[in-house]
Scaffold this active site. Sequence first.
Site, PDB file in Angstrom:
ATOM      1  N   GLY A   1       0.510  -1.402  -0.332  1.00  0.00           N
ATOM      2  CA  GLY A   1      -0.286  -0.173   0.413  1.00  0.00           C
ATOM      3  C   GLY A   1       0.373   1.173   0.143  1.00  0.00           C
TER       4      GLY A   1
ATOM      5  CE1 TYR B   1     -14.210  -1.798   2.348  1.00  0.00           C
ATOM      6  CE2 TYR B   1     -14.252   0.764   2.765  1.00  0.00           C
ATOM      7  CZ  TYR B   1     -14.260  -0.563   2.201  1.00  0.00           C
ATOM      8  OH  TYR B   1     -15.264   0.017   1.041  1.00  0.00           O
TER       9      TYR B   1
ATOM     10  CB  THR C   1      -7.092   7.878  10.833  1.00  0.00           C
ATOM     11  OG1 THR C   1      -7.894   9.146   9.820  1.00  0.00           O
ATOM     12  CG2 THR C   1      -8.887   6.918  11.648  1.00  0.00           C
ATOM     13  CG  ASP C   2      -6.894  13.032  10.124  1.00  0.00           C
ATOM     14  OD1 ASP C   2      -6.675  11.445  10.101  1.00  0.00           O
ATOM     15  OD2 ASP C   2      -7.059  13.873   9.218  1.00  0.00           O
TER      16      ASP C   2
ATOM     17  CE1 TYR D   1      -9.820   4.511   7.134  1.00  0.00           C
ATOM     18  CE2 TYR D   1      -9.756   6.696   7.639  1.00  0.00           C
ATOM     19  CZ  TYR D   1      -9.068   5.943   7.050  1.00  0.00           C
ATOM     20  OH  TYR D   1      -7.742   5.299   7.427  1.00  0.00           O
TER      21      TYR D   1
ATOM     22  CE  LYS E   1      -7.154   2.942  10.827  1.00  0.00           C
ATOM     23  NZ  LYS E   1      -6.305   1.476  10.152  1.00  0.00           N
TER      24      LYS E   1
HETATM   25  N1  NAP Z   1      -4.432   7.323   3.286  1.00  0.00           N
HETATM   26  C1  NAP Z   1      -4.094   8.146   4.088  1.00  0.00           C
HETATM   27  O1  NAP Z   1      -4.528   9.036   3.977  1.00  0.00           O
HETATM   28  C2  NAP Z   1      -4.734   7.777   5.344  1.00  0.00           C
HETATM   29  C3  NAP Z   1      -4.734   8.986   6.811  1.00  0.00           C
HETATM   30  C4  NAP Z   1      -4.354   8.617   7.878  1.00  0.00           C
HETATM   31  C5  NAP Z   1      -4.696   7.040   8.439  1.00  0.00           C
HETATM   32  N2  NAP Z   1      -3.969   6.272   7.505  1.00  0.00           N
HETATM   33  C6  NAP Z   1      -3.924   4.924   8.043  1.00  0.00           C
HETATM   34  O2  NAP Z   1      -2.728   4.506   7.159  1.00  0.00           O
HETATM   35  C7  NAP Z   1      -2.648   3.300   6.731  1.00  0.00           C
HETATM   36  C8  NAP Z   1      -2.064   3.046   5.813  1.00  0.00           C
HETATM   37  O3  NAP Z   1      -3.735   3.316   4.719  1.00  0.00           O
HETATM   38  P1  NAP Z   1      -2.563   3.496   3.191  1.00  0.00           P
HETATM   39  O4  NAP Z   1      -3.588   4.743   2.626  1.00  0.00           O
HETATM   40  O5  NAP Z   1      -1.371   2.937   2.918  1.00  0.00           O
HETATM   41  O6  NAP Z   1      -3.772   2.452   2.728  1.00  0.00           O
HETATM   42  P2  NAP Z   1      -3.673   1.471   1.212  1.00  0.00           P
HETATM   43  O7  NAP Z   1      -2.833   2.096   0.675  1.00  0.00           O
HETATM   44  O8  NAP Z   1      -5.153   1.668   0.927  1.00  0.00           O
HETATM   45  O9  NAP Z   1      -3.350   0.000   1.644  1.00  0.00           O
HETATM   46  C9  NAP Z   1      -3.862  -0.759   2.165  1.00  0.00           C
HETATM   47  C10 NAP Z   1      -3.083  -1.993   2.347  1.00  0.00           C
HETATM   48  O10 NAP Z   1      -3.721  -3.188   3.374  1.00  0.00           O
HETATM   49  C11 NAP Z   1      -3.603  -4.504   2.379  1.00  0.00           C
HETATM   50  N3  NAP Z   1      -4.817  -5.170   2.567  1.00  0.00           N
HETATM   51  C12 NAP Z   1      -6.051  -5.291   3.133  1.00  0.00           C
HETATM   52  N4  NAP Z   1      -6.552  -6.162   3.149  1.00  0.00           N
HETATM   53  C13 NAP Z   1      -6.326  -6.808   3.604  1.00  0.00           C
HETATM   54  C14 NAP Z   1      -6.149  -8.242   4.597  1.00  0.00           C
HETATM   55  N5  NAP Z   1      -7.196  -8.541   4.397  1.00  0.00           N
HETATM   56  N6  NAP Z   1      -5.367  -8.428   5.369  1.00  0.00           N
HETATM   57  C15 NAP Z   1      -3.914  -8.045   4.721  1.00  0.00           C
HETATM   58  N7  NAP Z   1      -3.506  -7.232   4.068  1.00  0.00           N
HETATM   59  C16 NAP Z   1      -4.957  -6.191   3.589  1.00  0.00           C
HETATM   60  C17 NAP Z   1      -3.744  -4.247   1.002  1.00  0.00           C
HETATM   61  O11 NAP Z   1      -2.982  -5.347   0.355  1.00  0.00           O
HETATM   62  P3  NAP Z   1      -3.675  -5.274  -1.367  1.00  0.00           P
HETATM   63  O12 NAP Z   1      -2.662  -4.387  -2.121  1.00  0.00           O
HETATM   64  O13 NAP Z   1      -3.643  -7.026  -1.268  1.00  0.00           O
HETATM   65  O14 NAP Z   1      -5.026  -4.993  -1.739  1.00  0.00           O
HETATM   66  C18 NAP Z   1      -2.579  -2.839   0.871  1.00  0.00           C
HETATM   67  O15 NAP Z   1      -1.883  -3.065   1.456  1.00  0.00           O
HETATM   68  C19 NAP Z   1      -4.142   2.453   7.229  1.00  0.00           C
HETATM   69  O16 NAP Z   1      -3.976   1.823   8.756  1.00  0.00           O
HETATM   70  C20 NAP Z   1      -4.643   4.032   6.719  1.00  0.00           C
HETATM   71  O17 NAP Z   1      -5.616   3.795   8.222  1.00  0.00           O
HETATM   72  C21 NAP Z   1      -3.931   6.440   5.932  1.00  0.00           C
END
Ligand code: NAP
Length: 288
Positions: free
Chosen positions: A10, A61, A101-102, A125, A129
Amino acid sequence: MQLIVIGGSGLLGSAVVEAAERRGWEVLAPTRDELDVTDETSISNYVPGASQYWIVNCAAYTAVDKAETDRDAAFLLNGVAPGFLGRAARESRARIIHMSTDFVFDGKASGRYREYDSTNPLGVYGESKLQGERALLLEACESIVVRTAWLFGAGGDCFPRKIIRSALQRKPLRVVSDQTGSPTYTSDLAAAVVQLADLGPDGGIYNIVNSGKATWHKLATASVAAAGIDVEIEPVSSEEFPTAATRPKNSVLDTSKYQSLGLSPLPEWTDAVRRFAEELRTKNLLEV
Ligand SMILES: NC(=O)c1ccc[n+]([C@@H]2O[C@H](COP(=O)([O-])OP(=O)(O)OC[C@H]3O[C@@H](n4cnc5c(N)ncnc54)[C@H](OP(=O)(O)O)[C@@H]3O)[C@@H](O)[C@H]2O)c1
């Protein structure tokens, strides 16, 4: 030291893999087929029982709007699975760094949010979380929950990259200017996560974001400027740009707890956006 990155494909997980390898850690990044966090047997089959190691959980998710109508899937992955990981860690010698997350906050505060401030998520969401944070800490209280926000990086699609793409396509751009948060570069956050693992502080919640604050409009403007594109971006209100999930109006995070560990604050987000654009340029990712 050994580190297992779950969600290593991810946006953030790929940066954590890179940062940990750069620091000389032995890194394992299982695919979802190799380790499905929603399946306890899959977790216990994968994680080693005896050796000491860290698990960084970046699996989530993350489709904030879709979660409103896909509640069960969001809660299973974000709310329940962290508890499974906590149980697996307790039964072995692992410690967990789990990303949150925030969006656990409602955004009604006027200042920056501290780790102990009252939570009140506005959507599925954020609710899911928050449940995940609690499930993990209940099972394994020495775990570390990292709350972060507004991520951007080269390892996946993200808001600044979408804006740059639309600007290159000369699409009219309208961006929300009444939500304020903490834009954060995955490379900076990943380096901080690896430092945290090196340090091994007490369990609990830690905010980690780049310094400064911005609206989505400011972030969009800085992103196109860093990509060298001269384009007007129209500021609009949240009401003019309705989404399925309501976002907090203010979700700026305070990182003093993280800094109290003796760790430097992350760079200003404006500097991070410039380095991000440079990374896109170097990797030929400034595409139309
Ligand atoms: N993006 C933001 O702006 C943001 C902001 C605040 C906090 N966060 C937090 O930061 C973290 C990372 O976010 P991200 O944006 O990097 O997420 P992302 O790009 O959506 O990646 C999610 C990852 O989870 C994997 N995954 C999904 N279902 C799974 C399962 N059942 N078992 C194992 N792996 C699974 C996916 O694998 P596949 O490749 O197989 O789909 C992917 O590698 C999360 O906890 C999110 O809540 C994100």
